[in-house]
Motif scaffolding. Structure first.
Motif, PDB file in Angstrom:
ATOM      1  N   GLN A  59      26.231 -11.458   8.027  1.00  0.00           N
ATOM      2  CA  GLN A  59      26.609 -10.257   8.750  1.00  0.00           C
ATOM      3  C   GLN A  59      26.899  -9.139   7.756  1.00  0.00           C
ATOM      4  OE1 GLN A  59      29.686 -11.032  11.571  1.00  0.00           O
ATOM      5  NE2 GLN A  59      28.593 -12.723  12.500  1.00  0.00           N
ATOM      6  N   ALA A  60      26.513  -7.922   8.134  1.00  0.00           N
ATOM      7  CA  ALA A  60      26.635  -6.777   7.230  1.00  0.00           C
ATOM      8  C   ALA A  60      28.051  -6.597   6.707  1.00  0.00           C
ATOM      9  CB  ALA A  60      26.169  -5.513   7.930  1.00  0.00           C
ATOM     10  N   GLY A  61      29.041  -6.749   7.557  1.00  0.00           N
ATOM     11  CA  GLY A  61      30.421  -6.577   7.136  1.00  0.00           C
ATOM     12  C   GLY A  61      30.807  -7.524   6.021  1.00  0.00           C
ATOM     13  N   ALA A  62      30.268  -8.726   6.045  1.00  0.00           N
ATOM     14  CA  ALA A  62      30.595  -9.704   5.011  1.00  0.00           C
ATOM     15  C   ALA A  62      30.108  -9.227   3.646  1.00  0.00           C
ATOM     16  CB  ALA A  62      29.996 -11.063   5.349  1.00  0.00           C
ATOM     17  N   ILE A  63      28.932  -8.629   3.597  1.00  0.00           N
ATOM     18  CA  ILE A  63      28.410  -8.145   2.323  1.00  0.00           C
ATOM     19  C   ILE A  63      29.271  -6.989   1.823  1.00  0.00           C
ATOM     20  CG2 ILE A  63      26.481  -6.929   1.218  1.00  0.00           C
ATOM     21  CD1 ILE A  63      24.590  -8.734   2.749  1.00  0.00           C
ATOM     22  N   GLU A  64      29.636  -6.065   2.697  1.00  0.00           N
ATOM     23  CA  GLU A  64      30.440  -4.921   2.283  1.00  0.00           C
ATOM     24  C   GLU A  64      31.821  -5.364   1.801  1.00  0.00           C
ATOM     25  OE1 GLU A  64      30.313  -2.233   5.569  1.00  0.00           O
ATOM     26  OE2 GLU A  64      28.163  -1.926   5.348  1.00  0.00           O
ATOM     27  N   GLN A  65      32.487  -6.232   2.539  1.00  0.00           N
ATOM     28  CA  GLN A  65      33.807  -6.722   2.142  1.00  0.00           C
ATOM     29  C   GLN A  65      33.717  -7.528   0.847  1.00  0.00           C
ATOM     30  OE1 GLN A  65      36.805  -6.011   3.244  1.00  0.00           O
ATOM     31  NE2 GLN A  65      37.721  -7.334   1.698  1.00  0.00           N
ATOM     32  N   THR A  66      32.713  -8.383   0.759  1.00  0.00           N
ATOM     33  CA  THR A  66      32.531  -9.182  -0.454  1.00  0.00           C
ATOM     34  C   THR A  66      32.260  -8.271  -1.640  1.00  0.00           C
ATOM     35  OG1 THR A  66      31.717 -11.037   0.848  1.00  0.00           O
ATOM     36  CG2 THR A  66      31.206 -11.064  -1.499  1.00  0.00           C
ATOM     37  N   ALA A  67      31.485  -7.195  -1.430  1.00  0.00           N
ATOM     38  CA  ALA A  67      31.202  -6.252  -2.517  1.00  0.00           C
ATOM     39  C   ALA A  67      32.496  -5.625  -3.028  1.00  0.00           C
ATOM     40  CB  ALA A  67      30.233  -5.175  -2.047  1.00  0.00           C
ATOM     41  N   ARG A  68      33.371  -5.182  -2.128  1.00  0.00           N
ATOM     42  CA  ARG A  68      34.645  -4.587  -2.551  1.00  0.00           C
ATOM     43  C   ARG A  68      35.440  -5.581  -3.397  1.00  0.00           C
ATOM     44  NH1 ARG A  68      34.219  -2.037   2.467  1.00  0.00           N
ATOM     45  NH2 ARG A  68      35.221  -3.726   3.612  1.00  0.00           N
ATOM     46  N   GLU A  69      35.515  -6.818  -2.935  1.00  0.00           N
ATOM     47  CA  GLU A  69      36.270  -7.845  -3.656  1.00  0.00           C
ATOM     48  C   GLU A  69      35.608  -8.183  -4.989  1.00  0.00           C
ATOM     49  OE1 GLU A  69      36.420 -10.969  -0.760  1.00  0.00           O
ATOM     50  OE2 GLU A  69      37.755  -9.820   0.560  1.00  0.00           O
ATOM     51  N   TRP A  70      34.275  -8.272  -4.993  1.00  0.00           N
ATOM     52  CA  TRP A  70      33.542  -8.632  -6.209  1.00  0.00           C
ATOM     53  C   TRP A  70      33.706  -7.553  -7.266  1.00  0.00           C
ATOM     54  CZ3 TRP A  70      29.909  -7.062  -9.620  1.00  0.00           C
ATOM     55  CH2 TRP A  70      29.334  -8.033 -10.439  1.00  0.00           C
ATOM     56  N   PHE A  71      33.525  -6.278  -6.859  1.00  0.00           N
ATOM     57  CA  PHE A  71      33.667  -5.182  -7.822  1.00  0.00           C
ATOM     58  C   PHE A  71      35.090  -5.131  -8.383  1.00  0.00           C
ATOM     59  CE2 PHE A  71      29.793  -3.248  -5.861  1.00  0.00           C
ATOM     60  CZ  PHE A  71      29.050  -3.137  -7.040  1.00  0.00           C
ATOM     61  N   ALA A  72      36.079  -5.349  -7.537  1.00  0.00           N
ATOM     62  CA  ALA A  72      37.470  -5.340  -8.004  1.00  0.00           C
ATOM     63  C   ALA A  72      37.711  -6.442  -9.033  1.00  0.00           C
ATOM     64  CB  ALA A  72      38.419  -5.497  -6.819  1.00  0.00           C
ATOM     65  N   ALA A  73      37.142  -7.598  -8.791  1.00  0.00           N
ATOM     66  CA  ALA A  73      37.339  -8.737  -9.704  1.00  0.00           C
ATOM     67  C   ALA A  73      36.528  -8.617 -10.981  1.00  0.00           C
ATOM     68  CB  ALA A  73      36.981 -10.045  -8.982  1.00  0.00           C
ATOM     69  N   HIS A  74      35.414  -7.885 -10.950  1.00  0.00           N
ATOM     70  CA  HIS A  74      34.524  -7.810 -12.108  1.00  0.00           C
ATOM     71  C   HIS A  74      34.566  -6.479 -12.835  1.00  0.00           C
ATOM     72  CE1 HIS A  74      32.965 -11.339 -10.048  1.00  0.00           C
ATOM     73  NE2 HIS A  74      32.488 -11.692 -11.239  1.00  0.00           N
ATOM     74  N   ALA A  75      35.390  -5.542 -12.425  1.00  0.00           N
ATOM     75  CA  ALA A  75      35.508  -4.273 -13.140  1.00  0.00           C
ATOM     76  C   ALA A  75      36.132  -4.563 -14.494  1.00  0.00           C
ATOM     77  CB  ALA A  75      36.353  -3.300 -12.344  1.00  0.00           C
ATOM     78  N   PRO A  76      35.790  -3.945 -15.574  1.00  0.00           N
ATOM     79  CA  PRO A  76      34.867  -2.839 -15.725  1.00  0.00           C
ATOM     80  C   PRO A  76      33.437  -3.250 -16.057  1.00  0.00           C
ATOM     81  CG  PRO A  76      36.037  -3.137 -17.757  1.00  0.00           C
ATOM     82  CD  PRO A  76      36.547  -4.194 -16.795  1.00  0.00           C
ATOM     83  N   GLU A  77      33.147  -4.539 -16.161  1.00  0.00           N
ATOM     84  CA  GLU A  77      31.807  -4.931 -16.584  1.00  0.00           C
ATOM     85  C   GLU A  77      30.781  -4.843 -15.451  1.00  0.00           C
ATOM     86  OE1 GLU A  77      33.023  -9.306 -15.451  1.00  0.00           O
ATOM     87  OE2 GLU A  77      34.107  -7.768 -16.511  1.00  0.00           O
ATOM     88  N   ALA A  78      31.217  -4.642 -14.224  1.00  0.00           N
ATOM     89  CA  ALA A  78      30.308  -4.576 -13.082  1.00  0.00           C
ATOM     90  C   ALA A  78      29.409  -3.358 -13.173  1.00  0.00           C
ATOM     91  CB  ALA A  78      31.096  -4.548 -11.782  1.00  0.00           C
ATOM     92  N   VAL A  79      28.184  -3.548 -12.757  1.00  0.00           N
ATOM     93  CA  VAL A  79      27.203  -2.460 -12.699  1.00  0.00           C
ATOM     94  C   VAL A  79      26.902  -2.214 -11.253  1.00  0.00           C
ATOM     95  CG1 VAL A  79      24.870  -1.748 -13.306  1.00  0.00           C
ATOM     96  CG2 VAL A  79      26.223  -3.086 -14.915  1.00  0.00           C
ATOM     97  N   ALA A  80      27.046  -1.003 -10.797  1.00  0.00           N
ATOM     98  CA  ALA A  80      26.787  -0.689  -9.382  1.00  0.00           C
ATOM     99  C   ALA A  80      25.544   0.140  -9.241  1.00  0.00           C
ATOM    100  CB  ALA A  80      27.968   0.046  -8.773  1.00  0.00           C
TER     101      ALA A  80
END
Length: 80
Positions: A59-80
């Motif tokens: 479901q689309a919401g799962a990707i968006e929520q997971t993205a927020r959590e993933w970026f928070a956990a992987h900052a600053p090395e995350a590439v968006a």
């Protein structure tokens, strides 16, 4: 994303049940981490695994929520 396992976007598409174009749109909207090297789009396997493990994996919401959590956990090395 030092040491991160990266997956071609076509494989990510298959695993997430979304089209390649949908994943590219999600990336443009800031909801999908990706490394773009010329014509190659690569998605961190840890992000794919997080979406698949979510309560609502296709479901689309799962990707968006997971993205927020993933970026928070992987900052600053995350590439968006």
């Amino acid at each position: 994303m030092t040491g991160e396992s990266l997956v071609p976007i076509a494989d990510a598409s298959r695993r997430l049940g979304r089209s390649v174009w949908t994943l590219k749109r999600r990336h443009a909207a800031g909801h999908l981490p990706a490394v773009i090297d010329g014509n190659r789009w690569l998605v961190p396997e840890s992000f794919i695994n997080a979406v698949v493990a979510s309560a609502r994996p296709k479901q689309a919401g799962a990707i968006e929520q997971t993205a927020r959590e993933w970026f928070a956990a992987h900052a600053p090395e995350a590439v968006a």
